[in-house]
Design a protein around this motif. Structure first.
Motif, PDB file in Angstrom:
ATOM      1  N   TYR A 222      21.854 -23.544  19.627  1.00  0.00           N
ATOM      2  CA  TYR A 222      21.475 -22.718  18.475  1.00  0.00           C
ATOM      3  C   TYR A 222      22.413 -22.965  17.296  1.00  0.00           C
ATOM      4  CZ  TYR A 222      20.159 -18.393  16.009  1.00  0.00           C
ATOM      5  OH  TYR A 222      19.734 -17.469  15.087  1.00  0.00           O
ATOM      6  N   PHE A 225      21.890 -26.264  15.812  1.00  0.00           N
ATOM      7  CA  PHE A 225      20.626 -26.321  15.102  1.00  0.00           C
ATOM      8  C   PHE A 225      20.669 -25.534  13.804  1.00  0.00           C
ATOM      9  CE2 PHE A 225      16.470 -24.272  14.407  1.00  0.00           C
ATOM     10  CZ  PHE A 225      15.765 -25.397  14.044  1.00  0.00           C
ATOM     11  N   ARG A 226      21.051 -24.275  13.914  1.00  0.00           N
ATOM     12  CA  ARG A 226      20.920 -23.400  12.745  1.00  0.00           C
ATOM     13  C   ARG A 226      22.060 -23.520  11.780  1.00  0.00           C
ATOM     14  NH1 ARG A 226      19.035 -17.354  12.701  1.00  0.00           N
ATOM     15  NH2 ARG A 226      19.496 -17.714  10.524  1.00  0.00           N
ATOM     16  N   THR A 365      11.497 -26.842  17.191  1.00  0.00           N
ATOM     17  CA  THR A 365      11.861 -27.844  16.183  1.00  0.00           C
ATOM     18  C   THR A 365      11.029 -29.103  16.344  1.00  0.00           C
ATOM     19  OG1 THR A 365      14.096 -27.038  16.482  1.00  0.00           O
ATOM     20  CG2 THR A 365      13.824 -28.978  15.126  1.00  0.00           C
ATOM     21  N   TYR A 368       7.634 -28.649  15.142  1.00  0.00           N
ATOM     22  CA  TYR A 368       7.652 -28.579  13.685  1.00  0.00           C
ATOM     23  C   TYR A 368       7.722 -29.974  13.072  1.00  0.00           C
ATOM     24  CZ  TYR A 368       8.653 -26.758   9.080  1.00  0.00           C
ATOM     25  OH  TYR A 368       8.575 -26.438   7.754  1.00  0.00           O
ATOM     26  N   PRO A 377       2.689 -25.372   8.497  1.00  0.00           N
ATOM     27  CA  PRO A 377       3.271 -24.675   9.648  1.00  0.00           C
ATOM     28  C   PRO A 377       2.998 -23.173   9.647  1.00  0.00           C
ATOM     29  CG  PRO A 377       4.870 -26.132   8.645  1.00  0.00           C
ATOM     30  CD  PRO A 377       3.708 -26.080   7.718  1.00  0.00           C
ATOM     31  N   GLY A 378       2.805 -22.592   8.480  1.00  0.00           N
ATOM     32  CA  GLY A 378       2.504 -21.162   8.438  1.00  0.00           C
ATOM     33  C   GLY A 378       1.222 -20.851   9.184  1.00  0.00           C
ATOM     34  N   VAL A 458      10.986 -19.120  14.831  1.00  0.00           N
ATOM     35  CA  VAL A 458      11.857 -19.150  13.657  1.00  0.00           C
ATOM     36  C   VAL A 458      11.342 -20.081  12.574  1.00  0.00           C
ATOM     37  CG1 VAL A 458      14.051 -18.320  14.467  1.00  0.00           C
ATOM     38  CG2 VAL A 458      13.350 -20.624  15.056  1.00  0.00           C
ATOM     39  N   LEU A 459      10.746 -21.205  13.014  1.00  0.00           N
ATOM     40  CA  LEU A 459      10.286 -22.159  12.011  1.00  0.00           C
ATOM     41  C   LEU A 459       8.835 -21.936  11.613  1.00  0.00           C
ATOM     42  CD1 LEU A 459      11.940 -25.366  13.385  1.00  0.00           C
ATOM     43  CD2 LEU A 459      12.412 -24.299  11.203  1.00  0.00           C
ATOM     44  N   PHE A 460       8.073 -21.342  12.510  1.00  0.00           N
ATOM     45  CA  PHE A 460       6.645 -21.232  12.254  1.00  0.00           C
ATOM     46  C   PHE A 460       6.229 -19.862  11.746  1.00  0.00           C
ATOM     47  CE2 PHE A 460       6.531 -24.697  15.396  1.00  0.00           C
ATOM     48  CZ  PHE A 460       5.777 -25.592  14.683  1.00  0.00           C
ATOM     49  N   SER A 461       7.188 -19.017  11.430  1.00  0.00           N
ATOM     50  CA  SER A 461       6.762 -17.645  11.194  1.00  0.00           C
ATOM     51  C   SER A 461       5.982 -17.532   9.894  1.00  0.00           C
ATOM     52  CB  SER A 461       7.955 -16.701  11.181  1.00  0.00           C
ATOM     53  OG  SER A 461       8.651 -16.827   9.976  1.00  0.00           O
ATOM     54  N   ASN A 462       5.135 -16.549   9.877  1.00  0.00           N
ATOM     55  CA  ASN A 462       4.279 -16.311   8.733  1.00  0.00           C
ATOM     56  C   ASN A 462       4.363 -14.820   8.445  1.00  0.00           C
ATOM     57  OD1 ASN A 462       2.049 -15.586   7.171  1.00  0.00           O
ATOM     58  ND2 ASN A 462       0.857 -17.310   7.929  1.00  0.00           N
ATOM     59  N   PRO A 463       4.777 -14.453   7.232  1.00  0.00           N
ATOM     60  CA  PRO A 463       5.056 -13.042   6.991  1.00  0.00           C
ATOM     61  C   PRO A 463       3.871 -12.122   7.273  1.00  0.00           C
ATOM     62  CG  PRO A 463       5.112 -14.326   4.945  1.00  0.00           C
ATOM     63  CD  PRO A 463       5.032 -15.293   6.070  1.00  0.00           C
ATOM     64  N   MET A 470       8.655  -9.449  16.606  1.00  0.00           N
ATOM     65  CA  MET A 470       9.192  -9.794  15.287  1.00  0.00           C
ATOM     66  C   MET A 470       9.336  -8.561  14.420  1.00  0.00           C
ATOM     67  SD  MET A 470       7.118 -13.234  14.414  1.00  0.00           S
ATOM     68  CE  MET A 470       7.679 -13.398  12.740  1.00  0.00           C
ATOM     69  N   TYR A 473      12.544  -6.764  15.229  1.00  0.00           N
ATOM     70  CA  TYR A 473      13.696  -7.372  14.566  1.00  0.00           C
ATOM     71  C   TYR A 473      13.709  -7.037  13.083  1.00  0.00           C
ATOM     72  CZ  TYR A 473      15.775 -10.083  18.298  1.00  0.00           C
ATOM     73  OH  TYR A 473      16.438 -10.446  19.435  1.00  0.00           O
TER      74      TYR A 473
ATOM     75  N   SER B  57       8.034 -17.740   5.421  1.00  0.00           N
ATOM     76  CA  SER B  57       9.282 -17.128   5.878  1.00  0.00           C
ATOM     77  C   SER B  57       9.830 -17.859   7.079  1.00  0.00           C
ATOM     78  CB  SER B  57       9.036 -15.666   6.221  1.00  0.00           C
ATOM     79  OG  SER B  57       8.135 -15.576   7.289  1.00  0.00           O
ATOM     80  N   PRO B  62      17.404 -25.012   8.337  1.00  0.00           N
ATOM     81  CA  PRO B  62      16.834 -26.021   9.239  1.00  0.00           C
ATOM     82  C   PRO B  62      15.530 -26.582   8.673  1.00  0.00           C
ATOM     83  CG  PRO B  62      17.509 -24.110  10.480  1.00  0.00           C
ATOM     84  CD  PRO B  62      17.668 -23.745   9.031  1.00  0.00           C
ATOM     85  N   ARG B  63      14.745 -25.697   8.101  1.00  0.00           N
ATOM     86  CA  ARG B  63      13.471 -26.125   7.567  1.00  0.00           C
ATOM     87  C   ARG B  63      13.657 -27.119   6.414  1.00  0.00           C
ATOM     88  NH1 ARG B  63       9.269 -21.641   7.830  1.00  0.00           N
ATOM     89  NH2 ARG B  63       7.392 -22.874   7.813  1.00  0.00           N
TER      90      ARG B  63
END
Lengths: 512, 326
Positions: A222, A225-226, A365, A368, A377-378, A458-463, A470, A473, B57, B62-63
């Motif tokens: 992590y 990566f982050r 990742t 993605y 990705p969204g 984390v990378l694919f999230s869509n509000p 989610m 959090y 979001s 990373p993105r």
């Protein structure tokens, strides 16, 4: 079963398709990450410490969970009492909680201001440390181990117990001749799966471990990566994680003792008369340990459960849909993979464990990197959540379905072959009726797990397409702790309900 | 199920495709959530731009690192100075061309690329009904005989955790490792992110938690609870600001630029205090909510430029690790 090769060819193709899919998703995503690497370097001392700690805590947590699960599951197997089934369902709950909620639940009980230290007044006891990590992992995994072992006990047919009784077996005789062989067969697999789960834990390990002494490989991944965005570290560490898991997987499959019980006639099994008090003590201890933290979440969250905003309700609905889709996918994939294992070779089992050994971050990742060029990705957020959740459930489903499937084929396979019962009709008339119980249980577990998983997103999230975990959090990052607990309670209730519906549905009129 | 989903996504795609020009903004998850400032900002900006604002979001860095020059973002919002060194090196950003000479932030700002939209300081939050005599300085905290227990975030996984170790470095310089050793004995536990820490603190698990000087404002305004305060240390507090930037690959450069100036407008700035629970970067003090004006603030502000932050971060994380693994 080489003779049935020609008859079940479609099954073989289906199975191979599933295996290739798993390999592509887990190894393929790793390769996608590796392709972005700019340079290699050796492991640092910190990473070595992380590897050592990961191995140590996973090993101890898995060992303790399994050791404790043996008497608890035996007690559940031997005794029948009012509320037994409800208790068994509830005991499954810790396993499906989202990490952050489980941590807070444990802390409400075992923390420095938790009810335990308030009741007993021993403030000297601190949960934070290696023992805290192990306590938490046992909390998560004891229920799973208990359920899996309970399935093992149930696989011993009642005729064998009756036979033992008529031969005046002593409890020791029963243990040596009936129970021990079953344990030798089941325990290695259960140990393996819990070991694997513990290796990929990191938020729990860090928080309850009291700090960086409790750094796991997953945390290092992590961080790489982050924070450092150093993909070569990510790749190296993931390969190490895969190797570590692979080693244990090969060992446990190799050690597993092939015991076979002749199929019975499904008579009611005799209720044990000896050792009743001991059995109830085990059940009571396990129940208190596992249910207390859940009860604290219930108390903490019930105040705001009905005040939750509408958007949280929508996200709950979305979570249910994701979970159902993932469950369907996981169940179909598991059945194909299980047939491959049962009809062709045990070696295929290893593919089923790939998903837990793979780091969810690397999976995310990799996907993605692969998809970024083609699709927004969204828009991939929910579909990828479904696929990833489904494959993450396969190791568990496989563990539940394969042994029962194997028993069933060993007992009835030849009869079915002689009747030329193949393909769909074999599934419809032989496999489904006898596997309903395990399939229901595994579907329930998959549904609950997919509800609770934050899902790599984390990378694919869509509000606008958030899931319930989610939202929890998000509520927390917006300081809204009360509502977060309310939402957590909602998640808990929904997960348990889904689990219960599938599990119950499987057991209804089920033979095993 | 799958058919339903694809129909749904197809509808979304169509509805996006036939509309006005779209400004794509990458933002952290907390920012775009219903409880963050994002939705209101979108609403207000769309009133004046005749466009659609689309948030994407998730984890920003990373993105951006994966996408590089092929990024679809027109604007990126929510980076901070401890990571901008790497972001700048990507070469994907364009100068914002805004006047930053009169920003309401406590340091001078002349970055041509990154534009601050809010700020705060790292600080330890405590419950003033339980902790009657909070430490007045970092030194006092480290050397106090009281059994004060703190929860902090891991600098390897959390941006606020990283700010803490840089804060310690900026106070103690070459003696930072010794300071970490003393700090370690006060730390109850370390969490992956801010939420876990803060959740544990509000459960009463620890006396203090690493957060921001503006955190008490949430409790005062939203919960009418005055029991949470930030401990103000005489050595000064580490400055924390969040930034926005526009990309040079943007297909809507005009809209992106419009958004950059919108960030400094009163409309945007007034949404920050109670939307993001932090100070806005360009708002006269008398336009702030009263609760924000009354927040106790440090006399001195400590800050590392992005070059220094980059230079120190690995060293200081290693010092922190060594001290905490003893």
């Amino acid at each position: 079963m080489a003779n049935s090769f020609s008859k079940i060819r479609p099954t073989f193709f289906g199975g191979v398709l599933v295996v290739s899919f798993l390999v592509v998703i887990t190894v393929g995503t790793l390769i996608a990450v590796v392709c972005r690497i700019e340079g290699f370097s050796g492991l640092t001392w910190n990473e070595w410490t992380a590897i050592r700690f990961t191995f140590f805590q996973s090993f101890v947590s898995a060992a303790i969970s399994v050791l404790l699960a043996i008497p608890v599951s035996r007690a559940f197997f031997r005794q029948d009492f009012i509320g037994r089934n409800i208790l068994i369902t509830l005991l499954g709950a810790p396993f499906i909680l989202p990490v952050i909620v489980a941590i807070l639940g444990l802390i409400l009980v075992f923390g420095s201001k938790g009810i335990l230290s308030q009741l007993m007044g021993f403030s000297a006891f601190s949960i934070y440390g290696v023992h805290g990590v192990i306590l938490a992992h046992v909390f998560f995994n004891l229920p799973l181990a208990t359920r899996l072992l309970l399935q093992g006990w149930n696989s011993i047919s009642s005729e064998q117990f009756r036979l033992g009784q008529s031969l005046s077996f002593s409890p020791l005789n029963f243990f040596m001749h009936l129970e021990l062989p079953m344990l030798c067969r089941v325990v290695p697999g259960v140990f393996l799966i819990i070991f694997l789960i513990c290796t990929t834990s990191f938020a729990v390990a860090l928080t309850l471990g009291g700090g960086p002494k409790a750094t796991t490989v997953e945390l290092a991944i992590y961080q790489a990566f982050r924070f450092d965005f150093n993909l070569s570290r990510v790749a190296i560490l993931s390969v190490i994680q895969l190797l570590m898991c692979g080693l244990i997987a090969v060992l446990s499959i190799w050690i597993a003792f092939p015991a076979h019980y002749e199929g019975g006639l499904d008579r009611v099994r005799p209720i044990a008369t000896t050792g009743k008090i001991l059995d109830f003590i085990f059940i009571a201890c396990a129940a208190i340990f596992l249910i207390l933290p859940l009860a604290m979440i219930l108390i903490r969250g019930s105040g705001s459960l009905f005040l939750l905003p509408q958007s949280v309700m929508f996200s709950a609905l979305r979570s249910i849909l994701v979970s159902l889709a993932a469950t369907g996918l996981a169940t179909v994939m598991t059945l194909y993979l299980a047939s491959l294992i049962v009809y062709y070779s045990k070696a295929y089992e290893i593919f089923g464990y790939l998903p837990i050994a793979a780091s969810p971050l690397v999976l995310g990742t990799g996907l993605y990197i692969i998809f970024y060029n083609f699709i927004d990705p969204g828009k991939m957020a929910l579909p990828s959540a479904i696929v990833i959740n489904a494959i993450m459930c396969i190791p568990f489903s496989l563990r539940i379905i394969t042994p029962a499937f194997k028993d069933l084929e060993d007992s009835f396979g030849r009869l079915a072959d002689s009747l030329n019962l193949i393909g769909w009709s074999r599934f419809r008339w032989l496999i489904w009726p006898r596997l309903k119980g395990p399939i229901g249980f595994s579907a329930g577990l998959s549904a609950a797990l997919s509800m609770g998983d934050l899902g790599v997103i984390v990378l694919f999230s869509n509000p606008n397409h958030s899931t319930l975990p989610m939202e929890i959090y998000r509520l927390m990052t917006a300081y809204r702790m009360d509502e977060a607990f309310g939402a957590a309670l909602l998640l808990l209730v929904l997960s348990i309900s889904l689990f219960w519906i599938f599990d119950k549905g499987g057991r209804k009129n089920a033979i095993t | 199920m799958k058919i339903l989903l694809s129909v749904f996504f197809a509808l979304v795609t169509v509805s996006v495709a036939c509309a006005k020009p779209t400004l794509t903004v990458y933002a952290p998850d907390y920012f775009t959530s219903e409880w963050g400032p994002g939705p209101k900002i979108k609403q207000e900006f769309e009133k004046i731009c005749d466009c659609d604002l689309l948030y994407i979001s998730g984890d920003l860095m990373p993105r951006l690192m994966i996408e590089g020059k092929r990024t679809k973002a027109d604007v990126v919002i929510g980076l901070n100075t401890d990571v901008t060194f790497k972001a700048r090196k990507l070469g994907i950003f364009e100068a914002h061309k805004q006047d930053t000479s009169s920003l309401s932030i406590p340091i001078k700002w002349n970055d041509k690329i990154f534009l601050p939209f809010d700020w705060s300081h790292t600080a330890f939050i405590y419950d003033n009904t339980k902790l009657k005599n909070p430490p007045q300085s970092f030194d006092e905290l480290l050397n106090s005989k009281d059994d004060i227990k703190i929860i902090i975030q891991d600098p390897r996984t959390s941006i606020s955790g990283l700010a803490l170790v840089l804060w310690v470095k900026s106070i103690y310089g070459s003696k930072s490792e010794e300071a970490f050793t003393k700090l370690a004995s006060k730390v109850l536990t370390v969490t992956k992110g801010w939420s876990e820490s803060y959740g544990m603190f509000t459960q009463g698990e620890a006396d203090m938690v690493l957060s921001y000087t503006t955190s008490p404002a949430y409790h005062i305004i939203a919960e009418n609870d005055k029991s949470k305060s930030a401990a103000i240390f005489s050595e000064g507090h580490y400055f924390f600001t969040e930034l926005a930037a526009m990309t040079n690959s943007s297909k809507e450069p005009k809209l992106a630029k419009e958004f950059m100036s919108f960030i400094l407008s009163d409309t945007f700035q007034r949404m920050i205090p109670t939307g993001n629970w932090s100070f806005p970067s360009n708002l006269a003090r008398d336009k702030l909510p009263e609760e924000f004006i009354n927040l106790p603030m440090p006399q001195k502000v400590l800050f590392y430029t992005e070059e220094d932050a980059q230079k120190y971060r690995d060293i200081v994380i290693q010092e922190w690790l060594t001290a905490f693994q003893k």
